[in-house]
Design a protein around this motif. Structure first.
Motif, PDB file in Angstrom:
ATOM      1  N   SER A  85       0.850  -1.191   0.000  1.00 38.52           N
ATOM      2  CA  SER A  85       0.000   0.000   0.000  1.00 38.52           C
ATOM      3  C   SER A  85       0.883   1.238   0.000  1.00 38.52           C
ATOM      4  O   SER A  85       2.025   1.204   0.462  1.00 38.52           O
ATOM      5  CB  SER A  85      -0.919   0.005   1.221  1.00 38.52           C
ATOM      6  OG  SER A  85      -0.158   0.092   2.392  1.00 38.52           O
ATOM      7  N   VAL A  86       0.346   2.304  -0.548  1.00 37.67           N
ATOM      8  CA  VAL A  86       1.062   3.568  -0.649  1.00 37.67           C
ATOM      9  C   VAL A  86       0.155   4.659  -0.103  1.00 37.67           C
ATOM     10  O   VAL A  86      -1.021   4.728  -0.467  1.00 37.67           O
ATOM     11  CB  VAL A  86       1.427   3.891  -2.121  1.00 37.67           C
ATOM     12  CG1 VAL A  86       2.115   5.234  -2.238  1.00 37.67           C
ATOM     13  CG2 VAL A  86       2.282   2.792  -2.721  1.00 37.67           C
ATOM     14  N   THR A  87       0.674   5.488   0.765  1.00 39.99           N
ATOM     15  CA  THR A  87      -0.084   6.617   1.284  1.00 39.99           C
ATOM     16  C   THR A  87       0.137   7.803   0.352  1.00 39.99           C
ATOM     17  O   THR A  87       1.276   8.155   0.054  1.00 39.99           O
ATOM     18  CB  THR A  87       0.380   6.964   2.708  1.00 39.99           C
ATOM     19  OG1 THR A  87       0.265   5.806   3.519  1.00 39.99           O
ATOM     20  CG2 THR A  87      -0.438   8.092   3.298  1.00 39.99           C
ATOM     21  N   ILE A  88      -0.973   8.395  -0.115  1.00 40.56           N
ATOM     22  CA  ILE A  88      -0.884   9.551  -1.006  1.00 40.56           C
ATOM     23  C   ILE A  88      -1.813  10.639  -0.486  1.00 40.56           C
ATOM     24  O   ILE A  88      -2.701  10.385   0.317  1.00 40.56           O
ATOM     25  CB  ILE A  88      -1.241   9.190  -2.470  1.00 40.56           C
ATOM     26  CG1 ILE A  88      -2.659   8.610  -2.565  1.00 40.56           C
ATOM     27  CG2 ILE A  88      -0.219   8.235  -3.056  1.00 40.56           C
ATOM     28  CD1 ILE A  88      -3.130   8.336  -3.989  1.00 40.56           C
ATOM     29  N   ARG A 146      11.691   8.113  -7.131  1.00 49.04           N
ATOM     30  CA  ARG A 146      11.601   7.567  -5.770  1.00 49.04           C
ATOM     31  C   ARG A 146      12.726   8.141  -4.913  1.00 49.04           C
ATOM     32  O   ARG A 146      12.522   8.560  -3.776  1.00 49.04           O
ATOM     33  CB  ARG A 146      11.684   6.048  -5.869  1.00 49.04           C
ATOM     34  CG  ARG A 146      11.754   5.307  -4.572  1.00 49.04           C
ATOM     35  CD  ARG A 146      11.953   3.807  -4.895  1.00 49.04           C
ATOM     36  NE  ARG A 146      12.362   3.050  -3.748  1.00 49.04           N
ATOM     37  CZ  ARG A 146      11.522   2.480  -2.893  1.00 49.04           C
ATOM     38  NH1 ARG A 146      10.224   2.594  -3.071  1.00 49.04           N
ATOM     39  NH2 ARG A 146      11.983   1.801  -1.874  1.00 49.04           N
ATOM     40  N   THR A 162       9.479   7.481   9.136  1.00 47.11           N
ATOM     41  CA  THR A 162       8.336   7.643   8.241  1.00 47.11           C
ATOM     42  C   THR A 162       8.752   7.451   6.790  1.00 47.11           C
ATOM     43  O   THR A 162       8.090   6.728   6.038  1.00 47.11           O
ATOM     44  CB  THR A 162       7.692   9.037   8.438  1.00 47.11           C
ATOM     45  OG1 THR A 162       7.252   9.137   9.790  1.00 47.11           O
ATOM     46  CG2 THR A 162       6.530   9.255   7.497  1.00 47.11           C
ATOM     47  N   VAL A 163       9.847   8.083   6.379  1.00 48.58           N
ATOM     48  CA  VAL A 163      10.332   7.941   5.004  1.00 48.58           C
ATOM     49  C   VAL A 163      10.664   6.483   4.721  1.00 48.58           C
ATOM     50  O   VAL A 163      10.294   5.934   3.680  1.00 48.58           O
ATOM     51  CB  VAL A 163      11.562   8.849   4.738  1.00 48.58           C
ATOM     52  CG1 VAL A 163      12.171   8.567   3.370  1.00 48.58           C
ATOM     53  CG2 VAL A 163      11.174  10.315   4.854  1.00 48.58           C
ATOM     54  N   MET A 174       7.484   4.561   4.143  1.00 50.30           N
ATOM     55  CA  MET A 174       6.849   4.904   2.869  1.00 50.30           C
ATOM     56  C   MET A 174       7.583   4.280   1.690  1.00 50.30           C
ATOM     57  O   MET A 174       6.965   3.939   0.684  1.00 50.30           O
ATOM     58  CB  MET A 174       6.768   6.423   2.703  1.00 50.30           C
ATOM     59  CG  MET A 174       5.791   7.066   3.679  1.00 50.30           C
ATOM     60  SD  MET A 174       5.678   8.851   3.472  1.00 50.30           S
ATOM     61  CE  MET A 174       4.532   8.919   2.083  1.00 50.30           C
ATOM     62  N   LEU A 175       8.894   4.127   1.823  1.00 51.79           N
ATOM     63  CA  LEU A 175       9.678   3.521   0.753  1.00 51.79           C
ATOM     64  C   LEU A 175       9.647   1.994   0.799  1.00 51.79           C
ATOM     65  O   LEU A 175      10.091   1.330  -0.127  1.00 51.79           O
ATOM     66  CB  LEU A 175      11.136   3.993   0.827  1.00 51.79           C
ATOM     67  CG  LEU A 175      11.369   5.477   0.568  1.00 51.79           C
ATOM     68  CD1 LEU A 175      12.815   5.845   0.850  1.00 51.79           C
ATOM     69  CD2 LEU A 175      10.986   5.847  -0.854  1.00 51.79           C
TER      70      LEU A 175
END
Length: 153
Positions: free
Chosen positions: A9-12, A68, A84-85, A88-89
């Motif tokens: 999943s990716v948060t956008i 990226r 956090t980074v 996300m990666l």
């Protein structure tokens, strides 16, 4: 970390969500960006489209992985915490992220050193009524290596 062949999943941001919803309404497919036949777009086609857009904009060719890397660099430079980074990666640890983006943290350290130098310079100017008084007392804001060692040791 998700292996390349697994879904993650990716948060956008909400603006990106809205754009994707609008795009989805335009298609008659299960895919947001379908191929002309309605199926998935091949990775090579997506890369070719990216390169055409970049060329029209007068920008150099880049890979998606470069974007990226740019995301991670900009996020870290703008104060997003490493944990956090890293999440996300999809990195397995914040340590891996730090190792990969050491140049960013080195730059942040230089910036922090400059910030502290400015703060300390201001303190010297305010020492006992200003720089003239500081000079009379023999304090010029500079220390020799031996004085620093004595102070920190």
């Amino acid at each position: 970390m998700c292996p390349a062949n697994e879904l993650g999943s990716v948060t956008i941001g909400q603006d990106a969500v809205q754009i994707l919803k609008e795009q989805r309404r335009k298609t008659n497919s299960e895919y947001v960006f379908p191929s002309p036949t309605g199926g998935p777009i091949s990775p090579d086609s997506v890369l070719n489209m990216l390169h055409r857009v970049l060329k029209r904009a007068g920008l150099p060719k880049i890979r998606f992985h470069d974007m990226r890397h740019t995301f991670a660099t900009v996020a870290l430079q703008n104060g997003v915490d490493v944990k956090t980074v890293s999440g996300m990666l999809g990195h397995y640890s914040a340590g891996f992220t730090l190792d990969t983006y050491t140049h960013v943290t080195t730059q942040a350290q230089r910036q922090a050193a400059n910030t502290m130098a400015n703060i300390l310079s201001g303190a010297v100017e305010n020492y006992k009524g200003g720089p003239i008084e500081a000079q009379r007392s023999g304090f010029d804001g500079k220390r020799t290596n031996s004085e620093i060692s004595e102070f920190s040791g």
